[in-house]
Scaffold this active site. Sequence first.
Site, PDB file in Angstrom:
ATOM      1  N   GLU B 143     -64.271 -40.147 -51.133  1.00 53.63           N
ATOM      2  CA  GLU B 143     -63.990 -40.830 -49.878  1.00 53.63           C
ATOM      3  C   GLU B 143     -62.835 -40.139 -49.158  1.00 53.63           C
ATOM      4  OE1 GLU B 143     -62.626 -44.924 -50.074  1.00 53.63           O
ATOM      5  OE2 GLU B 143     -63.487 -45.277 -48.100  1.00 53.63           O
ATOM      6  N   HIS B 145     -60.400 -41.026 -46.495  1.00 54.95           N
ATOM      7  CA  HIS B 145     -59.944 -42.292 -45.934  1.00 54.95           C
ATOM      8  C   HIS B 145     -58.591 -42.070 -45.271  1.00 54.95           C
ATOM      9  CE1 HIS B 145     -58.432 -46.401 -45.942  1.00 54.95           C
ATOM     10  NE2 HIS B 145     -59.601 -46.847 -46.341  1.00 54.95           N
ATOM     11  N   ASP B 175     -64.619 -41.847 -44.075  1.00 56.57           N
ATOM     12  CA  ASP B 175     -64.475 -43.254 -43.689  1.00 56.57           C
ATOM     13  C   ASP B 175     -64.058 -43.276 -42.219  1.00 56.57           C
ATOM     14  OD1 ASP B 175     -63.556 -46.219 -44.996  1.00 56.57           O
ATOM     15  OD2 ASP B 175     -62.575 -45.632 -43.133  1.00 56.57           O
TER      16      ASP B 175
END
Lengths: 158, 377
Positions: B143, B145, B175
């Site tokens: 991810e 992020h 994300d």
Amino acid sequence: MFDNFLIRKDSLKNDVDAKGAVVGFQFAARNANYRGVYLSLHNGYYIRVDGVEYPREFQTFEINGRAPRDFTQIAKCVWEHWDFDDEGIVHVRKPGGLASGEHTIDFQQSVLAAYGYLPTDEEWVKNPPVPGSGAGSDKTKNIVTYHLTLNESEAGRV
Amino acid sequence: MSKIKRGVSLYSYQQAQFFKQLDLEGQIREVGTNLFGADGIELLDEQALRKYPHPDPEFFDAWYSWMDKYHTTPVTMDVFGDVLQFRDHVQSYHENAERLMSDIRLAKKMGFKNVRTLATCPVEVMILALPVAEECDIRLGKEIHAPIPLNGQYVNEIVDYVQKTGTRHLGIVPDWGIFAFRPSEVTLDWYMRHGAKEETCRLVAELCMENHTGKGNALKDIDLSKYTAGNVESSFFRYLKTHDTTDDLRPAFDLMISLVKDNVKDYTEIDFEVMAQALLLSRAKAEDLRELMPYIVSIHGKFYNMSEIPSRPGQYQDISMDYEGPIRFLKEIGYEGYINSEYEGQRRFQDRTEEYLISEVDQVRKHQEMLKRLLEV
């Protein structure tokens, strides 16, 4: 997160042992996160009731259909999972229990779950943080205050 | 017509699950029946599954029957890897990878195509687990992020490894929070209810907007590219309490503190936290996605608050982040994977009483309205 909903409102009860003596009190708590965790990561609570603090040594935790365990035992439950959906019961030793009526409870949960490796890891293995310092509570950083009335309709069991 | 597909991360329904308003089947039903054709299911193993890591055998039959019944399909399983699980020592990379491999096998058993690790999962751990991902034909995505940027070390080391080995089972899960350019209004409202000054909220929004529109550059030199938002927040909180932090974080923290001290009358500690929201932004640009296309496993459609667009009834937006630009760009470069709604605003209402809790179901429906509209343009 879930700040005002971590303790179930009608769950504050006195605890009675097998001989009928009131030995403490209990309440039901949820995981202060959006997920469950391995139970071992659960590091205890900051609990202050009406101004009196009850440190981790006075607390046990009941989950997964097992008898209440203290946090030294909980730390060893490295393969047991506390699912997100499940409520656990926090028991606090206090001979005589709590008086009737409303109580003010300051509350913070400490769970040593985080996002990956952190500078505090080695320290937390040696000296797990004392609940209430904010350590291990990144999803609910502030101590939350609840006003709960003692539920006397049924006694809790230990 | 775009080939980009729509889905939902069941993370979005965490509150409905907490209050037992929607169980797992209910969440899947909502996705399959009320979101105008969305069909992708993403979930967090430790949120969605009972008896993780070993759900009952019957569970898997129920799971597949729900996929059939609601015309949905498993896309991505999000996994964790708490390094203090054993408590008597910090997990080695090998131990951490064991957990990841077990999660990959679980994802395979549930028919998922991808597994998302946390941004902070070391690439070494992902590489240790890669043979199992390849065996299961699961794409493993890290991810990305906020405040991590698209052009920093975390992305580069994945791209380098894929280029070196040619594996198609390693990549990234961007994300949408990386396209946020200001704190959400619901975040600032939360802080005001907790005693932050309106002036600080105005100031942080202004600082972020000036950086976004190019009028200012106070945030330009701040690089928190190796930290997750959660870790920046908890480190800042700890810094305020103990004055202790790492050398790379201290200058950014000090800047936020001095902005409050110099500009806000009668400030308190919480005003510092409000200013620190400016540190949680990646300020990524859509163009940064171009070269990363081959490595995108799927995308989190993170959002904080959907509100109606003024004078466009029934059409919604999130005022804190850019959706139009990156979606236009993803269509242009031919992305064909999923964008999965990931609602994260619910916690900003949970300090209040029950009647003020927000409906996640409603927020996700509004987000899907926006996605569908922008994808069909």
